[in-house]
Design a protein around this motif. Structure first.
Motif, PDB file in Angstrom:
ATOM      1  N   ALA A   1       5.171  17.357 -36.431  1.00  0.00           N
ATOM      2  CA  ALA A   1       4.663  16.326 -35.443  1.00  0.00           C
ATOM      3  C   ALA A   1       3.177  15.768 -35.895  1.00  0.00           C
ATOM      4  CB  ALA A   1       4.623  17.063 -34.068  1.00  0.00           C
ATOM      5  N   VAL A   2       2.332  16.478 -36.231  1.00  0.00           N
ATOM      6  CA  VAL A   2       1.084  15.946 -36.393  1.00  0.00           C
ATOM      7  C   VAL A   2       0.905  14.979 -37.869  1.00  0.00           C
ATOM      8  CG1 VAL A   2      -1.395  16.687 -36.985  1.00  0.00           C
ATOM      9  CG2 VAL A   2      -0.084  17.846 -35.041  1.00  0.00           C
ATOM     10  N   SER A   3       1.554  15.811 -38.600  1.00  0.00           N
ATOM     11  CA  SER A   3       1.455  15.090 -39.939  1.00  0.00           C
ATOM     12  C   SER A   3       2.456  13.691 -40.065  1.00  0.00           C
ATOM     13  CB  SER A   3       2.110  15.798 -41.054  1.00  0.00           C
ATOM     14  OG  SER A   3       3.363  16.253 -41.070  1.00  0.00           O
ATOM     15  N   ALA A   4       3.589  13.808 -39.344  1.00  0.00           N
ATOM     16  CA  ALA A   4       4.409  12.334 -38.869  1.00  0.00           C
ATOM     17  C   ALA A   4       3.469  11.485 -38.132  1.00  0.00           C
ATOM     18  CB  ALA A   4       5.703  12.925 -38.572  1.00  0.00           C
ATOM     19  N   ALA A   5       3.132  11.826 -36.866  1.00  0.00           N
ATOM     20  CA  ALA A   5       2.173  11.006 -36.165  1.00  0.00           C
ATOM     21  C   ALA A   5       1.508  10.106 -36.979  1.00  0.00           C
ATOM     22  CB  ALA A   5       1.501  11.679 -35.183  1.00  0.00           C
ATOM     23  N   PHE A   6       0.625  10.481 -38.100  1.00  0.00           N
ATOM     24  CA  PHE A   6      -0.384   9.835 -38.570  1.00  0.00           C
ATOM     25  C   PHE A   6       0.375   8.857 -39.713  1.00  0.00           C
ATOM     26  CE2 PHE A   6      -3.156  12.736 -36.703  1.00  0.00           C
ATOM     27  CZ  PHE A   6      -4.385  12.192 -36.395  1.00  0.00           C
ATOM     28  N   VAL A   7       1.241   9.677 -40.279  1.00  0.00           N
ATOM     29  CA  VAL A   7       2.126   8.709 -41.464  1.00  0.00           C
ATOM     30  C   VAL A   7       2.774   7.586 -40.836  1.00  0.00           C
ATOM     31  CG1 VAL A   7       4.022   8.854 -43.017  1.00  0.00           C
ATOM     32  CG2 VAL A   7       2.158  10.717 -43.149  1.00  0.00           C
ATOM     33  N   THR A   8       3.474   7.858 -39.690  1.00  0.00           N
ATOM     34  CA  THR A   8       4.341   6.736 -39.073  1.00  0.00           C
ATOM     35  C   THR A   8       3.521   5.701 -38.286  1.00  0.00           C
ATOM     36  OG1 THR A   8       4.760   7.976 -37.020  1.00  0.00           O
ATOM     37  CG2 THR A   8       6.442   8.269 -38.709  1.00  0.00           C
ATOM     38  N   PHE A   9       2.426   6.235 -37.810  1.00  0.00           N
ATOM     39  CA  PHE A   9       1.438   5.137 -37.224  1.00  0.00           C
ATOM     40  C   PHE A   9       0.803   4.261 -38.396  1.00  0.00           C
ATOM     41  CE2 PHE A   9      -3.011   3.977 -36.174  1.00  0.00           C
ATOM     42  CZ  PHE A   9      -2.877   3.490 -35.057  1.00  0.00           C
ATOM     43  N   ASP A  10       0.362   4.750 -39.501  1.00  0.00           N
ATOM     44  CA  ASP A  10       0.259   3.776 -40.602  1.00  0.00           C
ATOM     45  C   ASP A  10       1.340   2.812 -40.894  1.00  0.00           C
ATOM     46  OD1 ASP A  10      -1.895   3.199 -42.602  1.00  0.00           O
ATOM     47  OD2 ASP A  10      -0.406   3.801 -43.919  1.00  0.00           O
ATOM     48  N   LEU A  11       2.433   3.522 -41.082  1.00  0.00           N
ATOM     49  CA  LEU A  11       3.600   2.485 -41.543  1.00  0.00           C
ATOM     50  C   LEU A  11       3.839   1.540 -40.549  1.00  0.00           C
ATOM     51  CD1 LEU A  11       5.650   5.056 -42.949  1.00  0.00           C
ATOM     52  CD2 LEU A  11       4.627   3.520 -44.261  1.00  0.00           C
ATOM     53  N   ARG A  12       3.885   2.005 -39.226  1.00  0.00           N
ATOM     54  CA  ARG A  12       3.974   1.039 -37.945  1.00  0.00           C
ATOM     55  C   ARG A  12       2.787  -0.001 -37.769  1.00  0.00           C
ATOM     56  NH1 ARG A  12       6.128   1.580 -32.739  1.00  0.00           N
ATOM     57  NH2 ARG A  12       6.403  -0.476 -31.968  1.00  0.00           N
ATOM     58  N   MET A  13       1.616   0.262 -38.094  1.00  0.00           N
ATOM     59  CA  MET A  13       0.565  -0.745 -38.037  1.00  0.00           C
ATOM     60  C   MET A  13       0.856  -1.852 -39.235  1.00  0.00           C
ATOM     61  SD  MET A  13      -1.253  -0.301 -35.507  1.00  0.00           S
ATOM     62  CE  MET A  13       0.267   0.373 -34.715  1.00  0.00           C
ATOM     63  N   ARG A  14       1.364  -1.346 -40.430  1.00  0.00           N
ATOM     64  CA  ARG A  14       1.501  -2.221 -41.530  1.00  0.00           C
ATOM     65  C   ARG A  14       2.619  -3.091 -41.092  1.00  0.00           C
ATOM     66  NH1 ARG A  14       0.636   1.150 -47.021  1.00  0.00           N
ATOM     67  NH2 ARG A  14      -1.187   2.407 -46.412  1.00  0.00           N
ATOM     68  N   ALA A  15       3.673  -2.644 -40.691  1.00  0.00           N
ATOM     69  CA  ALA A  15       5.058  -3.274 -40.224  1.00  0.00           C
ATOM     70  C   ALA A  15       4.574  -4.326 -39.219  1.00  0.00           C
ATOM     71  CB  ALA A  15       6.219  -2.322 -39.757  1.00  0.00           C
ATOM     72  N   ILE A  16       3.954  -3.970 -38.206  1.00  0.00           N
ATOM     73  CA  ILE A  16       3.488  -4.860 -37.077  1.00  0.00           C
ATOM     74  C   ILE A  16       2.823  -6.104 -37.555  1.00  0.00           C
ATOM     75  CG2 ILE A  16       1.990  -5.093 -35.116  1.00  0.00           C
ATOM     76  CD1 ILE A  16       2.710  -2.132 -34.119  1.00  0.00           C
ATOM     77  N   ARG A  17       1.777  -5.918 -38.342  1.00  0.00           N
ATOM     78  CA  ARG A  17       1.236  -7.084 -39.007  1.00  0.00           C
ATOM     79  C   ARG A  17       2.198  -7.976 -39.766  1.00  0.00           C
ATOM     80  NH1 ARG A  17      -2.731  -2.957 -39.984  1.00  0.00           N
ATOM     81  NH2 ARG A  17      -2.034  -2.668 -42.060  1.00  0.00           N
ATOM     82  N   ARG A  18       3.241  -7.504 -40.095  1.00  0.00           N
ATOM     83  CA  ARG A  18       4.318  -8.199 -40.870  1.00  0.00           C
ATOM     84  C   ARG A  18       5.277  -8.762 -40.110  1.00  0.00           C
ATOM     85  NH1 ARG A  18       6.963  -7.321 -46.664  1.00  0.00           N
ATOM     86  NH2 ARG A  18       7.906  -9.194 -46.795  1.00  0.00           N
ATOM     87  N   PHE A  19       5.847  -7.974 -39.151  1.00  0.00           N
ATOM     88  CA  PHE A  19       6.947  -8.333 -38.376  1.00  0.00           C
ATOM     89  C   PHE A  19       6.915  -8.573 -37.073  1.00  0.00           C
ATOM     90  CE2 PHE A  19       8.426  -5.895 -42.127  1.00  0.00           C
ATOM     91  CZ  PHE A  19       9.098  -7.157 -42.732  1.00  0.00           C
ATOM     92  N   GLY A  20       5.751  -7.840 -36.277  1.00  0.00           N
ATOM     93  CA  GLY A  20       5.665  -7.836 -35.046  1.00  0.00           C
ATOM     94  C   GLY A  20       5.875  -6.283 -34.266  1.00  0.00           C
ATOM     95  N   GLN A  21       5.311  -6.506 -32.964  1.00  0.00           N
ATOM     96  CA  GLN A  21       5.581  -5.241 -31.918  1.00  0.00           C
ATOM     97  C   GLN A  21       6.909  -4.813 -31.968  1.00  0.00           C
ATOM     98  OE1 GLN A  21       3.021  -3.183 -31.067  1.00  0.00           O
ATOM     99  NE2 GLN A  21       3.881  -2.080 -29.532  1.00  0.00           N
TER     100      GLN A  21
END
Length: 164
Positions: A106-126
């Protein structure tokens, strides 16, 4: 034990979805008998409540005001969910290790998925990014739970003798 880590990792992205899945499996009594899960998870009110919270989390995640999953309350929710789901699908004698694996996932995936999500949001939106992440979380939860539960009992059909 690997499934305990996987469900914990899924909780890193959406804390309530794997908890709702485990609670539903406990309610349906399709978790193995020797699992380490909490008995309260199978209570109908708990199962309904976790489903409602999971639906709210899926909906709320698309809002611009949604808090980041890596803030203290978000990490705390993921730690608790990871521990519960990890222990719930493991053999009783291994539930402490399974809970720790769930927390680590849970903790490791929270940080990994947060980073991936922020990158994707910049490109595709929330919203589009959140919908894709929801689909991945739901699919991963389904397939992980499929291997962690007992097969559903098939109804037995009585054989009726046919007239000659």
């Amino acid at each position: 034990m690997f499934r305990s880590f996987l469900l914990g990792a899924i909780a890193g992205a959406r804390s309530m979805t794997p908890l709702a899945a485990v609670s539903d499996a406990a309610k349906q009594r399709i978790l193995p008998a020797n699992n380490g899960g909490l008995r309260a998870l199978g209570h109908p009110i708990v199962a309904a409540g976790t489903k409602a919270l999971a639906a709210g989390e899926l909906a709320g995640d698309k809002m611009d005001s949604a808090p980041d999953r890596i803030v203290a309350p978000g990490i705390a929710a993921r730690i608790v969910a990871g521990a519960i789901v990890g222990a719930s699908i493991a053999p009783r004698e291994q539930r402490m290790l399974a809970a720790l694996l769930g927390v680590a996932g849970a903790v490791s995936a929270a940080f990994v998925t947060f980073d991936l999500r922020m990158r994707a949001i910049r490109r595709f939106g929330q919203k589009p990014t959140g919908l894709v992440e929801d689909a991945l979380v739901l699919g991963a939860t389904h397939f992980t739970m499929k291997g962690a539960t007992l097969p559903r009992a098939q109804p037995v059909q009585a054989s009726v003798p046919q007239p000659a």
